[in-house]
Write a protein that holds these residues in place. Structure first.
Motif, PDB file in Angstrom:
ATOM      1  N   LEU A  12      34.957  47.751  35.949  1.00 11.40           N
ATOM      2  CA  LEU A  12      34.033  47.105  35.996  1.00 11.40           C
ATOM      3  C   LEU A  12      33.646  46.202  34.938  1.00 11.40           C
ATOM      4  CD1 LEU A  12      31.572  50.014  37.429  1.00 11.40           C
ATOM      5  CD2 LEU A  12      32.761  48.189  38.832  1.00 11.40           C
ATOM      6  N   SER A  13      34.656  45.824  34.340  1.00  8.55           N
ATOM      7  CA  SER A  13      34.799  44.747  33.327  1.00  8.55           C
ATOM      8  C   SER A  13      33.983  45.318  32.093  1.00  8.55           C
ATOM      9  CB  SER A  13      34.348  43.350  33.855  1.00  8.55           C
ATOM     10  OG  SER A  13      34.896  42.847  34.618  1.00  8.55           O
ATOM     11  N   ASP A  14      33.719  46.565  31.844  1.00  9.83           N
ATOM     12  CA  ASP A  14      33.239  47.237  30.737  1.00  9.83           C
ATOM     13  C   ASP A  14      34.280  47.035  29.415  1.00  9.83           C
ATOM     14  OD1 ASP A  14      31.142  48.533  29.158  1.00  9.83           O
ATOM     15  OD2 ASP A  14      32.716  50.095  29.088  1.00  9.83           O
ATOM     16  N   ALA A  15      33.796  46.682  28.287  1.00  7.71           N
ATOM     17  CA  ALA A  15      34.743  46.708  26.987  1.00  7.71           C
ATOM     18  C   ALA A  15      35.928  45.751  27.173  1.00  7.71           C
ATOM     19  CB  ALA A  15      35.231  48.237  27.026  1.00  7.71           C
ATOM     20  N   ALA A  16      35.952  44.472  27.680  1.00  6.78           N
ATOM     21  CA  ALA A  16      36.624  43.723  28.037  1.00  6.78           C
ATOM     22  C   ALA A  16      37.308  43.016  26.819  1.00  6.78           C
ATOM     23  CB  ALA A  16      35.888  42.468  28.588  1.00  6.78           C
ATOM     24  N   GLU A  17      36.693  43.554  25.490  1.00  3.16           N
ATOM     25  CA  GLU A  17      37.621  43.045  24.494  1.00  3.16           C
ATOM     26  C   GLU A  17      38.819  44.005  24.199  1.00  3.16           C
ATOM     27  OE1 GLU A  17      33.596  44.742  22.853  1.00  3.16           O
ATOM     28  OE2 GLU A  17      34.558  44.111  24.836  1.00  3.16           O
ATOM     29  N   PHE A  18      38.894  44.954  24.953  1.00  6.57           N
ATOM     30  CA  PHE A  18      39.837  45.940  24.478  1.00  6.57           C
ATOM     31  C   PHE A  18      40.934  45.646  25.770  1.00  6.57           C
ATOM     32  CE2 PHE A  18      36.268  47.666  22.612  1.00  6.57           C
ATOM     33  CZ  PHE A  18      36.510  48.156  21.183  1.00  6.57           C
ATOM     34  N   ALA A  19      41.659  44.718  25.885  1.00  6.80           N
ATOM     35  CA  ALA A  19      42.474  44.312  26.990  1.00  6.80           C
ATOM     36  C   ALA A  19      43.624  45.058  26.893  1.00  6.80           C
ATOM     37  CB  ALA A  19      42.466  42.949  27.089  1.00  6.80           C
ATOM     38  N   ASP A  20      43.963  45.162  25.836  1.00  8.88           N
ATOM     39  CA  ASP A  20      45.421  45.969  25.646  1.00  8.88           C
ATOM     40  C   ASP A  20      45.543  47.263  26.167  1.00  8.88           C
ATOM     41  OD1 ASP A  20      43.456  46.481  23.328  1.00  8.88           O
ATOM     42  OD2 ASP A  20      45.139  47.672  22.528  1.00  8.88           O
ATOM     43  N   LEU A  21      44.502  48.173  26.263  1.00 10.91           N
ATOM     44  CA  LEU A  21      44.598  49.503  26.869  1.00 10.91           C
ATOM     45  C   LEU A  21      45.204  49.704  28.092  1.00 10.91           C
ATOM     46  CD1 LEU A  21      41.102  50.946  25.418  1.00 10.91           C
ATOM     47  CD2 LEU A  21      43.057  50.633  24.371  1.00 10.91           C
ATOM     48  N   GLU A  22      44.910  48.817  28.962  1.00  7.26           N
ATOM     49  CA  GLU A  22      45.772  49.072  30.256  1.00  7.26           C
ATOM     50  C   GLU A  22      47.348  48.929  30.121  1.00  7.26           C
ATOM     51  OE1 GLU A  22      41.778  48.845  31.593  1.00  7.26           O
ATOM     52  OE2 GLU A  22      42.906  47.439  30.113  1.00  7.26           O
ATOM     53  N   ALA A  23      47.758  47.863  29.324  1.00 14.24           N
ATOM     54  CA  ALA A  23      49.160  47.837  29.228  1.00 14.24           C
ATOM     55  C   ALA A  23      49.599  49.188  28.230  1.00 14.24           C
ATOM     56  CB  ALA A  23      49.541  46.678  28.472  1.00 14.24           C
ATOM     57  N   ALA A  24      48.718  49.585  27.241  1.00 16.12           N
ATOM     58  CA  ALA A  24      49.173  50.591  26.111  1.00 16.12           C
ATOM     59  C   ALA A  24      49.273  51.999  27.123  1.00 16.12           C
ATOM     60  CB  ALA A  24      48.350  50.523  24.991  1.00 16.12           C
ATOM     61  N   TYR A  25      48.260  52.182  27.955  1.00 20.38           N
ATOM     62  CA  TYR A  25      48.084  53.555  28.263  1.00 20.38           C
ATOM     63  C   TYR A  25      48.128  53.776  29.690  1.00 20.38           C
ATOM     64  CZ  TYR A  25      45.619  54.417  23.844  1.00 20.38           C
ATOM     65  OH  TYR A  25      45.234  54.571  22.524  1.00 20.38           O
ATOM     66  N   ALA A  26      47.542  53.001  30.698  1.00 17.56           N
ATOM     67  CA  ALA A  26      47.800  52.886  31.918  1.00 17.56           C
ATOM     68  C   ALA A  26      48.908  52.530  32.634  1.00 17.56           C
ATOM     69  CB  ALA A  26      46.437  52.228  32.692  1.00 17.56           C
ATOM     70  N   ARG A  27      49.444  51.642  32.282  1.00 13.13           N
ATOM     71  CA  ARG A  27      50.640  51.021  32.929  1.00 13.13           C
ATOM     72  C   ARG A  27      52.002  52.086  32.704  1.00 13.13           C
ATOM     73  NH1 ARG A  27      52.600  48.401  36.960  1.00 13.13           N
ATOM     74  NH2 ARG A  27      50.771  46.853  36.719  1.00 13.13           N
ATOM     75  N   PRO A  28      51.987  52.396  31.415  1.00 11.60           N
ATOM     76  CA  PRO A  28      53.187  53.333  31.222  1.00 11.60           C
ATOM     77  C   PRO A  28      53.288  54.805  32.024  1.00 11.60           C
ATOM     78  CG  PRO A  28      52.593  52.534  29.304  1.00 11.60           C
ATOM     79  CD  PRO A  28      51.486  52.017  30.285  1.00 11.60           C
ATOM     80  N   LEU A  29      51.998  55.003  32.411  1.00 11.23           N
ATOM     81  CA  LEU A  29      51.843  56.428  33.145  1.00 11.23           C
ATOM     82  C   LEU A  29      52.172  56.072  34.397  1.00 11.23           C
ATOM     83  CD1 LEU A  29      48.761  58.141  31.499  1.00 11.23           C
ATOM     84  CD2 LEU A  29      51.202  58.594  31.292  1.00 11.23           C
ATOM     85  N   ILE A  30      51.614  54.912  35.009  1.00 14.93           N
ATOM     86  CA  ILE A  30      51.929  54.533  36.561  1.00 14.93           C
ATOM     87  C   ILE A  30      53.394  54.392  36.737  1.00 14.93           C
ATOM     88  CG2 ILE A  30      51.510  52.568  38.005  1.00 14.93           C
ATOM     89  CD1 ILE A  30      49.013  54.316  38.064  1.00 14.93           C
ATOM     90  N   GLU A  31      54.138  53.407  35.937  1.00 12.97           N
ATOM     91  CA  GLU A  31      55.425  53.356  35.882  1.00 12.97           C
ATOM     92  C   GLU A  31      56.184  54.644  35.910  1.00 12.97           C
ATOM     93  OE1 GLU A  31      56.194  50.563  32.839  1.00 12.97           O
ATOM     94  OE2 GLU A  31      55.560  49.131  33.898  1.00 12.97           O
ATOM     95  N   ALA A  32      55.704  55.718  35.253  1.00  9.28           N
ATOM     96  CA  ALA A  32      56.449  56.937  34.827  1.00  9.28           C
ATOM     97  C   ALA A  32      56.429  57.797  36.398  1.00  9.28           C
ATOM     98  CB  ALA A  32      56.097  57.735  34.004  1.00  9.28           C
ATOM     99  N   VAL A  33      55.361  57.749  36.819  1.00 16.43           N
ATOM    100  CA  VAL A  33      55.044  58.343  38.352  1.00 16.43           C
ATOM    101  C   VAL A  33      55.840  57.626  39.232  1.00 16.43           C
ATOM    102  CG1 VAL A  33      53.349  59.077  39.662  1.00 16.43           C
ATOM    103  CG2 VAL A  33      52.756  59.306  37.603  1.00 16.43           C
ATOM    104  N   THR A  34      55.791  56.253  39.289  1.00 16.90           N
ATOM    105  CA  THR A  34      56.442  55.602  40.268  1.00 16.90           C
ATOM    106  C   THR A  34      57.967  55.680  40.230  1.00 16.90           C
ATOM    107  OG1 THR A  34      54.616  53.914  40.371  1.00 16.90           O
ATOM    108  CG2 THR A  34      56.700  53.283  41.061  1.00 16.90           C
ATOM    109  N   ASP A  35      58.341  55.416  39.070  1.00 18.46           N
ATOM    110  CA  ASP A  35      59.987  55.742  38.859  1.00 18.46           C
ATOM    111  C   ASP A  35      60.547  57.014  39.204  1.00 18.46           C
ATOM    112  OD1 ASP A  35      59.679  53.239  38.126  1.00 18.46           O
ATOM    113  OD2 ASP A  35      60.079  53.599  36.014  1.00 18.46           O
TER     114      ASP A  35
END
Length: 217
Positions: free
Chosen positions: A126-149
């Motif tokens: 919901l666009s909270d804490a928008a200044e921390f844009a790096d967290l998705e790439a650092a945290y969410a994306r690797p887990l999504i990729e691990a499950v997907t792969d």
């Protein structure tokens, strides 16, 4: 001689680690319920029962505290998914339906047991804490990729004509599970679990027939 009772002794100060953990627990609850943008350091201090100077001493500023909260959420999610994927890899070659439903169940149970984690991520959506844009790439994306792969590699192609979009299926589980866990409708957990299992099996081409066969076996 005064009849007034003697002053009560001042409470002993909390050990440093206990103070830090109290601050982090208060911040986690407030960030989950009100978002980063809707939570002040003053409110965190009040919730923790400490003064602003103590909060600053133990955790720094609000940005430092938010990063600590999100790191802990990520590490908890990473651990449960690492364990769940290990069990998935072991079971999937012999029984892909049981492996898939087990993986879905583990993640749903984790989110039900740790409701602040879905809440923290939904706040970010919901666009909270928008200044921390790096967290998705650092945290969410690797887990999504691990499950997907892992699912792509281990689950055999089902009888469906169209190939499964495994990544989108994983995202769908994430979005719907986080939303359900924030709804607070605990009475509907069995119904939601059955629906989520069915949705994932269908998306992966395993289908309801395979699920019924697995239940009979």
């Amino acid at each position: 001689m005064s009849d007034s009772p003697p002053d009560a002794p001042a409470p002993a100060p909390l050990p440093p680690d206990a103070s830090r953990e109290r601050i982090i627990a208060a911040a986690t609850s407030l960030f989950a319920d009100h978002g980063y943008d809707g939570t002040s350091t003053r409110r965190i201090a009040a919730e923790a029962g400490l003064n602003m100077a103590t909060v600053a001493y133990h955790v720094g500023g609000k940005p430092d505290l938010y990063r600590e909260v999100m790191l802990r959420a990520h590490l908890a999610e990473q651990k449960v998914l690492t364990d769940a994927l290990a069990a998935f890899r072991e079971l999937a070659p012999a029984d892909p339906v049981a492996a898939v439903t087990g993986l879905v169940d583990r993640y749903l149970d984790f989110c039900l047991d740790q409701p602040h984690i879905p809440a923290l991520w939904m706040r970010r959506w919901l666009s909270d804490a928008a200044e921390f844009a790096d967290l998705e790439a650092a945290y969410a994306r690797p887990l999504i990729e691990a499950v997907t792969d892992t699912v792509r590699e281990v689950v055999p192609a089902g009888p469906s004509a169209a190939p499964a979009d495994v990544e989108m299926t994983v995202w769908t589980v994430l979005w719907s599970t986080h939303g359900f866990c924030r709804s607070g409708i605990r009475a509907d957990v069995p119904r939601f679990r059955a629906h989520l299992r069915s949705l994932v099996l269908r998306d992966l081409g395993l289908g309801a027939r395979d699920a019924r066969d697995q239940e009979r076996g």
